[in-house]
Design a protein around this motif. Sequence first.
Motif, short mmCIF file in Angstrom:
data_model
loop_
_atom_site.label_atom_id
_atom_site.label_comp_id
_atom_site.label_asym_id
_atom_site.label_seq_id
_atom_site.Cartn_x
_atom_site.Cartn_y
_atom_site.Cartn_z
N TYR A 33 0.86 -1.32 -0.02
CA TYR A 33 0.05 0.07 -0.01
C TYR A 33 0.85 1.20 0.12
O TYR A 33 0.58 2.09 -1.13
N ASN A 34 1.83 1.23 0.92
CA ASN A 34 2.64 2.29 1.15
C ASN A 34 3.56 2.60 -0.38
O ASN A 34 3.74 3.75 -0.70
N GLN A 35 3.78 1.65 -1.12
CA GLN A 35 4.35 1.81 -2.24
C GLN A 35 3.78 2.63 -3.41
O GLN A 35 3.86 3.59 -4.01
N GLY A 36 2.28 2.00 -3.43
CA GLY A 36 1.29 2.72 -4.39
C GLY A 36 1.14 4.26 -3.93
O GLY A 36 0.87 5.03 -4.90
N LEU A 37 0.82 4.43 -2.76
CA LEU A 37 0.69 5.49 -1.96
C LEU A 37 1.83 6.67 -2.48
O LEU A 37 1.60 7.87 -2.84
N SER A 38 2.97 6.16 -2.30
CA SER A 38 4.07 7.25 -2.66
C SER A 38 4.12 7.36 -3.93
O SER A 38 4.47 8.58 -4.35
N VAL A 39 3.72 6.49 -4.81
CA VAL A 39 3.52 6.83 -6.29
C VAL A 39 2.57 7.78 -6.76
O VAL A 39 2.79 8.59 -7.53
N PHE A 64 9.02 5.61 -3.53
CA PHE A 64 9.95 4.92 -2.58
C PHE A 64 9.34 4.03 -1.30
O PHE A 64 9.93 3.68 -0.45
N GLY A 65 7.96 4.33 -1.13
CA GLY A 65 7.06 3.99 -0.03
C GLY A 65 7.72 4.15 1.11
O GLY A 65 7.87 5.50 1.38
N ASP A 66 7.83 3.19 2.11
CA ASP A 66 8.41 3.73 3.45
C ASP A 66 9.84 3.35 3.59
O ASP A 66 10.48 3.17 4.58
N THR A 67 10.62 3.66 2.58
CA THR A 67 12.00 3.53 2.45
C THR A 67 12.52 5.02 2.81
O THR A 67 11.85 5.94 2.63
N ASN A 68 13.72 5.04 3.16
CA ASN A 68 14.58 6.29 3.24
C ASN A 68 13.70 7.30 4.13
O ASN A 68 13.32 8.61 3.57
N LEU A 69 13.44 7.11 5.18
CA LEU A 69 12.51 7.75 6.14
C LEU A 69 13.34 8.96 6.75
O LEU A 69 14.68 8.69 6.95
N LEU A 70 12.69 10.14 6.83
CA LEU A 70 13.23 11.56 7.23
C LEU A 70 13.40 11.31 8.73
O LEU A 70 14.54 11.93 9.05
N VAL A 71 12.50 10.61 9.52
CA VAL A 71 12.45 10.60 10.93
C VAL A 71 12.41 9.09 11.22
O VAL A 71 11.54 8.47 10.81
N PRO A 72 13.64 8.55 11.47
CA PRO A 72 13.63 6.90 11.60
C PRO A 72 12.52 6.55 12.61
O PRO A 72 12.42 7.28 13.92
N THR A 73 11.63 5.43 12.38
CA THR A 73 10.61 5.04 13.40
C THR A 73 10.57 3.38 13.21
O THR A 73 11.06 2.92 12.18
#
Length: 90
Positions: A33-39, A64-73
């Motif tokens: 889902y996150n990949q599609g949302l990021s696109v 890029f989905g949930d990769t390369n987070l600005l704030v690590p979680t």
Amino acid sequence: TQIIAQAASDSKTQATTTIDVNGYTDTSGTPVYNQGLSVRRAKAVAAQLVADGVPASEITAQGFGDTNLLVPTGPGVREPQNRRVEIILK
């Protein structure tokens, strides 16, 4: 909207040959889902850049989905700063 308009304006006044539009998400939601949302986020910003006068041929939109987070979680964390689109003028 204001930031996108500024990027479109800057692309016309600077020596810009390409614009990368990169979408990201936080870690809430599934990876698929996150990949599609990021696109979708990246494509929405790219469409606004085109509406603001940037030729579509100069824009590359990708997610890029949930990769390369600005704030690590950890997984499943809703972090607004990770829900973003980066516009990179090259």
